[in-house]
Design a protein around this motif. Structure first.
Motif, PDB file in Angstrom:
ATOM      1  N   THR A  54      -7.287 -12.966  -7.155  1.00 24.77           N
ATOM      2  CA  THR A  54      -6.285 -12.253  -6.372  1.00 24.77           C
ATOM      3  C   THR A  54      -5.152 -13.203  -5.990  1.00 24.77           C
ATOM      4  O   THR A  54      -5.387 -14.388  -5.739  1.00 24.77           O
TER       5      THR A  54
ATOM      6  N   ALA B 168     -10.651  -8.368  -2.049  1.00 24.89           N
ATOM      7  CA  ALA B 168     -11.038  -6.949  -2.012  1.00 24.89           C
ATOM      8  C   ALA B 168     -11.718  -6.607  -0.680  1.00 24.89           C
ATOM      9  O   ALA B 168     -11.471  -5.547  -0.096  1.00 24.89           O
TER      10      ALA B 168
ATOM     11  N   ALA C  81      -9.211  -6.129   1.935  1.00 25.42           N
ATOM     12  CA  ALA C  81      -8.515  -4.850   1.781  1.00 25.42           C
ATOM     13  C   ALA C  81      -9.334  -3.741   2.455  1.00 25.42           C
ATOM     14  O   ALA C  81      -8.784  -2.847   3.107  1.00 25.42           O
TER      15      ALA C  81
ATOM     16  N   PRO D 184      -1.661  -0.332  -7.644  1.00 22.80           N
ATOM     17  CA  PRO D 184      -1.289  -1.757  -7.653  1.00 22.80           C
ATOM     18  C   PRO D 184      -0.635  -2.146  -8.980  1.00 22.80           C
ATOM     19  O   PRO D 184      -1.002  -1.615 -10.030  1.00 22.80           O
TER      20      PRO D 184
ATOM     21  N   TYR E 259      -5.333  -9.970  -9.556  1.00 25.57           N
ATOM     22  CA  TYR E 259      -5.308  -8.821  -8.649  1.00 25.57           C
ATOM     23  C   TYR E 259      -4.296  -9.043  -7.531  1.00 25.57           C
ATOM     24  O   TYR E 259      -3.961 -10.184  -7.196  1.00 25.57           O
TER      25      TYR E 259
ATOM     26  N   PHE F  72      -3.746  -6.951  -3.667  1.00 28.58           N
ATOM     27  CA  PHE F  72      -4.136  -5.813  -2.827  1.00 28.58           C
ATOM     28  C   PHE F  72      -3.140  -5.511  -1.717  1.00 28.58           C
ATOM     29  O   PHE F  72      -3.317  -4.553  -0.977  1.00 28.58           O
TER      30      PHE F  72
ATOM     31  N   LYS G 148      -2.634  -1.926   0.563  1.00 27.43           N
ATOM     32  CA  LYS G 148      -2.847  -1.964   2.013  1.00 27.43           C
ATOM     33  C   LYS G 148      -1.602  -1.428   2.737  1.00 27.43           C
ATOM     34  O   LYS G 148      -1.712  -0.596   3.651  1.00 27.43           O
TER      35      LYS G 148
ATOM     36  N   ILE H 119      -9.322   1.159  -4.642  1.00 24.06           N
ATOM     37  CA  ILE H 119      -9.752  -0.245  -4.803  1.00 24.06           C
ATOM     38  C   ILE H 119     -10.710  -0.399  -5.986  1.00 24.06           C
ATOM     39  O   ILE H 119     -10.535  -1.265  -6.839  1.00 24.06           O
TER      40      ILE H 119
END
Ligand code: KG4
Ligand code: ZN
Length: 342
Positions: A164, A169, A172, A207, A214, A216, A220, A253
């Motif tokens: 990420t 995750a 998130a 996303p 990744y 997030f 969010k 997610i």
């Protein structure tokens, strides 16, 4: 091998779980965990308080692990401990304790990387000869601090091929739970509520794709703006729609996690796939992960619930493989809060 001490004591204290486990080879004899509740009222882990709680928990937890394993200190062949990554003050407690045991008993000390250990949890066996995942393996490690796609080759060398660029995750999930007023840690609560919700009811921003990495933060923010706008129209919106918000957000997610993992499978020649880390307790992720394995006609591995979140059994199994490889460290090691997997 008569007379050879095969038991290993493992200690985990990287974040807010004080845990000790005893393994005999690949078999877990005990896995004691003291979860710190002191952080609940702050809505997140307070490092200073975590260190103090480890300090008071460590001896009772080790004592419990030894008793449950029906093992005395004198029967131990080695001690393994999390060296990092994690919180400095928390790691310090486990590392210092493990050094003392190593010195007092004259047994080897093994320094374990917490993120490797999450993955190595898949190699715990019901017996020494239990089947192991086929290698090379691709593992998605999803926790409160990390989201990584890790390739494990035939010699257990691990390389991070995606990670990420902002939130993990688990974060998130936790941050969404916080804005909805759910108790900490929010991930399990969002998951529980989502089970009775309609995941197609709300849509959040998809996303952006960025290779195998990744991100997030957009998702969010999309949830935050969505809730802000809906609350303006109906102040009780969260209260009345909670399961549906949770289900829709969880789906966003999980689908994203597995979409990128699907790309990684297509790009790398792997024989099995695996999940690791606290978020692998998520029910939707577990279901869809199994379906992903079926779609690719490959072995898929999910750790039992007790080995998903932070625990010392995973430190023990990682330590065992290192021990067998002769990877012993000296008593001058220090905690490494930013330790990398490679
Ligand atoms: O691996 P872990 O125990 O600790 C870290 O090393 O971070 O992971 C904890 C994370 C937290 O963010 C928690 O909310 C999340 O895992 N988590 C879940 C679930 N159970 C734990 N997230 C979503 N669904 C769950 N069922
Ligand atoms: Zn962890």
């Amino acid at each position: 091998m008569v007379g050879v001490k095969t038991k290993i004591l493992a200690i985990e204290s990287s974040c807010d779980e004080t845990s000790a486990a005893v393994l005999d080879g690949r078999v877990v004899l005990s896995n004691a965990i003291a979860t710190q509740t002191v952080h609940e009222k702050y809505g997140g882990v307070v490092p200073e308080l975590a260190g103090r709680a480890h300090q008071s928990n460590i001896v009772p937890v080790v004592d419990l692990a030894l008793r449950e394993a029906d093992t005395t200190l004198q029967e131990l062949g080695a001690i393994a401990v999390t060296q990092g990554p994690g919180l400095m003050g928390s790691l310090h407690v486990g590392v210092s304790f493990a050094k003392s045991i190593s010195m007092a008993l004259g047994i080897p000390l093994i320094a374990v990387n917490h993120m490797r250990a999450h993955i190595m949890a898949h190699f715990i066996g019901a017996t020494e000869d239990s089947a192991m995942p086929a290698l090379p393996m691709l593992c998605l490690t999803v926790s409160g601090g990390h989201t990584q796609l890790v390739l494990v080759d035939e010699s257990f060398h691990m390389s991070v091929i995606g990670s990420t660029i902002d939130d993990a995750a688990g974060e998130a999930f936790d941050k969404a739970a916080k804005v909805m007023g759910l108790p900490y840690p929010g991930g399990p609560e969002v998951d529980r509520l989502a089970e009775t919700g309609d995941a197609s009811k709300f849509q959040f921003a998809k996303p952006k794709r960025n290779g195998l990495n990744y991100s997030f933060s957009g998702l969010k923010t999309s949830l935050l703006y969505f809730l802000r706008d809906e609350i303006k129209k109906d102040p009780l919106f969260i209260e009345s729609q909670k399961p549906h918000i949770c289900a829709s957000y969880r789906k966003a997610i999980v689908d994203y996690l597995l979409l990128v993992m699907g790309d990684a499978i297509a790009q790398h020649n792997v024989k099995s796939i695996a999940l690791a880390g606290g978020v692998s307790a998520n029910r939707e992720l577990r279901r869809k992960f199994i379906a992903l394995g079926e779609a690719h006609q490959m072995e898929s591995h999910i750790p039992p619930f007790e080995y998903c979140t932070d625990n010392a059994a995973m430190i023990g199994i990682a330590g065992l493989f290192q021990w067998r490889n002769g990877q012993i460290v000296g008593l001058d090691i220090t905690p490494q809060p930013a330790l990398k997997i490679e």
